[in-house]
Design an enzyme around this catalytic site. Structure first.
Site: not given
Ligand SMILES: NC(=O)c1ccc[n+]([C@@H]2O[C@H](COP(=O)([O-])OP(=O)(O)OC[C@H]3O[C@@H](n4cnc5c(N)ncnc54)[C@H](O)[C@@H]3O)[C@@H](O)[C@H]2O)c1
Length: 335
Positions: A149, A207, A239, A243, A272
């Site tokens: 995760d 990172r 969301y 984004k 998509v």
């Protein structure tokens, strides 16, 4: 004339004197109209199975193909009219590329393309079973599945350990939808999950891999944002915020690390045809407000078409590009 098959585009089916009435009959039976399929015209008929998220079984597509071909399923022809992925042999030869969300949709298509183009792929996802299926599907490729995760530091550490000293590329693809809620309706749980996976996960993994890229003096990162990173009317507040954040992270990193040979770009997919799930209780107010804008989406793409954009930015073909957001959306963003 080329036979109508599952690879023929929906547009080809609709315009065909035999195929058109068959597809329209199916639409009528389900209470839909031909206009419902307008954004899907360039997709192969087969994509309806993925898009329906289990509601349309493979047998429905097989039956349509049989009906159009006198009861048999003909051989697939190269000239189906649909876009074909063209593998560039060796484009990622000798390179290690980490891909998150690699068990499904855009991440799977990206990982698969890199593996088939000679790259060593560290394929990351929470879904162990689907990752295993992917790795088994390409036995001659070098795929290292890492079940993890991306919001958890121990998973990030495991990904970096699996990649080894050299990391040439990172594609931050893993992501989840929100519930279309406007800001004042968004729960803490929804906010934390969406920001955590879509933004913080990509941050933590970036990172962790950047030091190896700095040491090598080169590296490419591609972050997957969304049309919702470019506008306010494509999704809910969490969301959309996540984004937009991905784009800020991309630009800052591109600026900071450009002199050290790193390139950091983003791809903004439009619609998509993947099985990306929506939470069970989407906001009624948010959905109603978004509906007219979502119905203006010009076209839906396949996951493989997005992989073409992502792998371009991951490869050396994008040599002079840094800090850019590539809208891979069939032109949605110019509307
Ligand atoms: N499908 C679309 O229409 C669309 C449009 C714009 C942007 N996007 C973005 O593209 C990306 C991929 O979407 P998709 O449509 O392929 O979705 P998908 O659901 O098919 O694939 C996403 C994958 O990410 C994995 N994942 C989720 N949380 C994770 C975590 N914490 N750690 C590791 N893996 C995790 C899932 O298990 C899944 O396999 C996402 O970032 C999404 O926001 C998708």
């Amino acid at each position: 004339m080329t036979a109508l098959t599952a690879s023929s585009t929906i547009g080809t089916w609709l315009d065909d004197p035999v195929g058109g009435p068959i597809v329209k009959g199916l639409l009528e039976a389900s209470g839909a109209t031909e206009e419902t399929l307008t954004p899907l015209r360039t997709l192969p008929l087969q994509q309806l199975v993925t898009l329906s998220q289990g509601k349309m079984p493979q047998s429905v597509v097989d039956d349509l193909v049989k009906q159009a071909n006198g009861g048999v399923i003909p051989e697939e022809s190269e000239a189906s009219g649909a876009w074909q992925e063209t593998v560039t042999s060796g484009r990622f030869g000798g390179q290690t590329v980490v891909v998150t969300g690699a068990a499904s949709g855009i991440g799977l298509a990206t990982a698969s393309r890199i593996a088939r183009e000679g790259g060593r792929v560290v394929a990351v996802d929470v879904s162990a079973e689907k990752l295993q299926t992917f790795a088994a599907s390409l036995p001659n490729a070098e795929i290292i599945p890492v079940v993890g995760d991306i919001t958890k530091q121990e998973s990030v550490d495991a990904i970096v350990a699996a990649a080894g000293e050299r990391i040439d590329g990172l594609a931050n693809v893993a992501g989840v939808n929100d519930d279309f809620s406007p800001l004042h309706e968004t729960s803490d749980a929804m906010w934390d999950r969406v920001i955590g996976i879509n933004l913080t996960g990509a941050f933590k993994l970036s990172r962790a891999v950047i030091p190896a890229m700095i040491a090598a003096g080169s590296g490419r990162i591609v972050n997957v944002t969304s049309e919702a990173g470019l506008r306010g009317n494509a999704s809910g507040n969490a969301y959309t915020t996540s984004k937009h954040g991905v784009i800020g992270m991309t630009r800052s990193a591109a600026f900071m690390y450009g002199p050290q040979g790193l390139r950091v770009n983003a791809v903004a997919p439009g619609g998509v045809a993947t099985g990306i799930p929506f939470p069970p209780n989407v906001s009624e107010a948010g959905s109603a407000r978004l509906a007219p804008f979502q119905s203006a989406i010009p076209t839906l793409a396949t996951a493989e078409q997005l992989a073409a954009s992502i792998t371009f930015l991951l490869s050396e073909d994008s040599v002079n590009i840094n800090g850019q957001v590539l809208a891979s959306d069939g032109g949605w963003s110019v509307q």
